[in-house]
Motif scaffolding. Sequence first.
Motif, PDB file in Angstrom:
ATOM      1  N   ARG A 168    -106.507  58.764 -46.921  1.00  0.00           N
ATOM      2  CA  ARG A 168    -106.671  59.496 -48.149  1.00  0.00           C
ATOM      3  C   ARG A 168    -106.376  60.489 -48.169  1.00  0.00           C
ATOM      4  O   ARG A 168    -106.128  61.437 -49.015  1.00  0.00           O
ATOM      5  N   LYS A 227    -103.705  53.305 -50.297  1.00  0.00           N
ATOM      6  CA  LYS A 227    -101.962  52.049 -50.112  1.00  0.00           C
ATOM      7  C   LYS A 227    -101.518  53.258 -51.624  1.00  0.00           C
ATOM      8  O   LYS A 227    -101.743  53.400 -52.559  1.00  0.00           O
ATOM      9  N   LEU A 228    -100.583  53.394 -50.977  1.00  0.00           N
ATOM     10  CA  LEU A 228     -99.805  53.897 -51.550  1.00  0.00           C
ATOM     11  C   LEU A 228     -98.658  53.220 -52.304  1.00  0.00           C
ATOM     12  O   LEU A 228     -98.366  52.460 -51.215  1.00  0.00           O
ATOM     13  N   GLN A 249     -85.380  50.002 -51.981  1.00  0.00           N
ATOM     14  CA  GLN A 249     -86.038  49.806 -52.749  1.00  0.00           C
ATOM     15  C   GLN A 249     -86.727  50.485 -51.724  1.00  0.00           C
ATOM     16  O   GLN A 249     -86.946  51.714 -51.702  1.00  0.00           O
ATOM     17  N   GLY A 250     -88.115  51.025 -52.870  1.00  0.00           N
ATOM     18  CA  GLY A 250     -89.441  52.064 -52.315  1.00  0.00           C
ATOM     19  C   GLY A 250     -90.078  51.381 -51.432  1.00  0.00           C
ATOM     20  O   GLY A 250     -89.908  50.564 -51.075  1.00  0.00           O
ATOM     21  N   LEU A 251     -90.702  52.215 -50.421  1.00  0.00           N
ATOM     22  CA  LEU A 251     -91.430  52.358 -48.983  1.00  0.00           C
ATOM     23  C   LEU A 251     -92.609  51.158 -50.348  1.00  0.00           C
ATOM     24  O   LEU A 251     -93.663  50.893 -51.329  1.00  0.00           O
ATOM     25  N   PHE A 305     -95.668  48.494 -48.791  1.00  0.00           N
ATOM     26  CA  PHE A 305     -96.828  48.469 -47.576  1.00  0.00           C
ATOM     27  C   PHE A 305     -97.107  47.708 -46.522  1.00  0.00           C
ATOM     28  O   PHE A 305     -97.243  46.445 -47.349  1.00  0.00           O
ATOM     29  N   TYR A 334     -92.606  63.051 -52.138  1.00  0.00           N
ATOM     30  CA  TYR A 334     -92.371  62.904 -51.481  1.00  0.00           C
ATOM     31  C   TYR A 334     -90.797  63.012 -50.998  1.00  0.00           C
ATOM     32  O   TYR A 334     -90.293  62.470 -52.147  1.00  0.00           O
ATOM     33  N   SER A 360    -101.838  56.091 -56.063  1.00  0.00           N
ATOM     34  CA  SER A 360    -102.517  55.259 -55.174  1.00  0.00           C
ATOM     35  C   SER A 360    -103.792  55.009 -55.989  1.00  0.00           C
ATOM     36  O   SER A 360    -104.153  56.441 -56.699  1.00  0.00           O
ATOM     37  N   PHE A 410     -95.544  53.004 -53.302  1.00  0.00           N
ATOM     38  CA  PHE A 410     -93.774  54.001 -53.775  1.00  0.00           C
ATOM     39  C   PHE A 410     -93.392  53.876 -54.900  1.00  0.00           C
ATOM     40  O   PHE A 410     -92.629  52.311 -55.627  1.00  0.00           O
ATOM     41  N   GLY A 411     -92.390  54.258 -55.002  1.00  0.00           N
ATOM     42  CA  GLY A 411     -91.078  54.641 -56.468  1.00  0.00           C
ATOM     43  C   GLY A 411     -89.964  54.214 -55.626  1.00  0.00           C
ATOM     44  O   GLY A 411     -89.666  53.988 -54.263  1.00  0.00           O
ATOM     45  N   LYS A 412     -88.740  53.649 -56.007  1.00  0.00           N
ATOM     46  CA  LYS A 412     -87.335  53.407 -55.376  1.00  0.00           C
ATOM     47  C   LYS A 412     -86.951  54.776 -55.504  1.00  0.00           C
ATOM     48  O   LYS A 412     -85.542  55.066 -54.817  1.00  0.00           O
ATOM     49  N   PHE A 421     -88.813  60.478 -53.367  1.00  0.00           N
ATOM     50  CA  PHE A 421     -89.916  59.614 -54.161  1.00  0.00           C
ATOM     51  C   PHE A 421     -91.129  59.897 -54.973  1.00  0.00           C
ATOM     52  O   PHE A 421     -92.113  60.879 -54.010  1.00  0.00           O
ATOM     53  N   TYR A 442     -94.814  51.211 -43.167  1.00  0.00           N
ATOM     54  CA  TYR A 442     -94.525  50.595 -44.580  1.00  0.00           C
ATOM     55  C   TYR A 442     -92.989  50.191 -44.292  1.00  0.00           C
ATOM     56  O   TYR A 442     -92.807  49.954 -43.413  1.00  0.00           O
TER      57      TYR A 442
END
Lengths: 116, 113
Positions: free
Chosen positions: B99, A103-104, B41-43, B45, A36, A93, A106-108, A89, B35
Amino acid sequence: DQQVKQNSPSLSVQEGRISILNCDYTNSMFDYFLWYKKYPAEGPTFLISISSIKDKNEDGRFTVFLNKSAKHLSLHIVPSQPGDSAVYFCAASPLNSGGSNYKLTFGKGTLLTVNP
Amino acid sequence: GAGVSQSPSNKVTEKGKDVELRCDPISGHTALYWYRQSLGQGLEFLIYFQGNSAPDKSGLPSDRFSAERTGGSVSTLTIQRTQQEDSAVYLCASSWTRRETQYFGPGTRLLVL
């Protein structure tokens, strides 16, 4: 415990050159990976994805490579343009088992700056 | 073509107060996600809604957090008795089904003083 890691907080590239953004993951249940892009004050925008049955997916200037054995993926942008400057990003999943494949994780993020 | 919208765009509140954040998903999308992105930080959930099924609340950090989705469309995330660590950008996303590609809203930036 970070399951998706983007170890470079920032990257600076000259316009026209290649940008390579890296991502590592630890959870072997991940089977679908996405990148993303996020501009300031906007939500993330989907860029490109790859399923674990592939090792490469290409869309115009963007290519994602997946190395399952190394649990590593990378995003290549060629040629880089100033408008590509954003935070990127990596997300992943899991397999369908357990029903949580939406559910995703994510990295920072990595801030890419493309200099004119 | 309307994307995902969120309101308010910014919210400043005092510790201990309740806040409500709203999300309008893309019309026709059956899946909706919340989110949170804390600084640096990342996102993360928080919660997932799919049609009329029971939501997946497994990402909610505490019982002060709750969310609902009325009529399969608009969703509200409520944080009760806000704490300073709740300060973050809260992002909503929607997709056609689970998905499928998730489309994100611009987020609500929450600051708890």
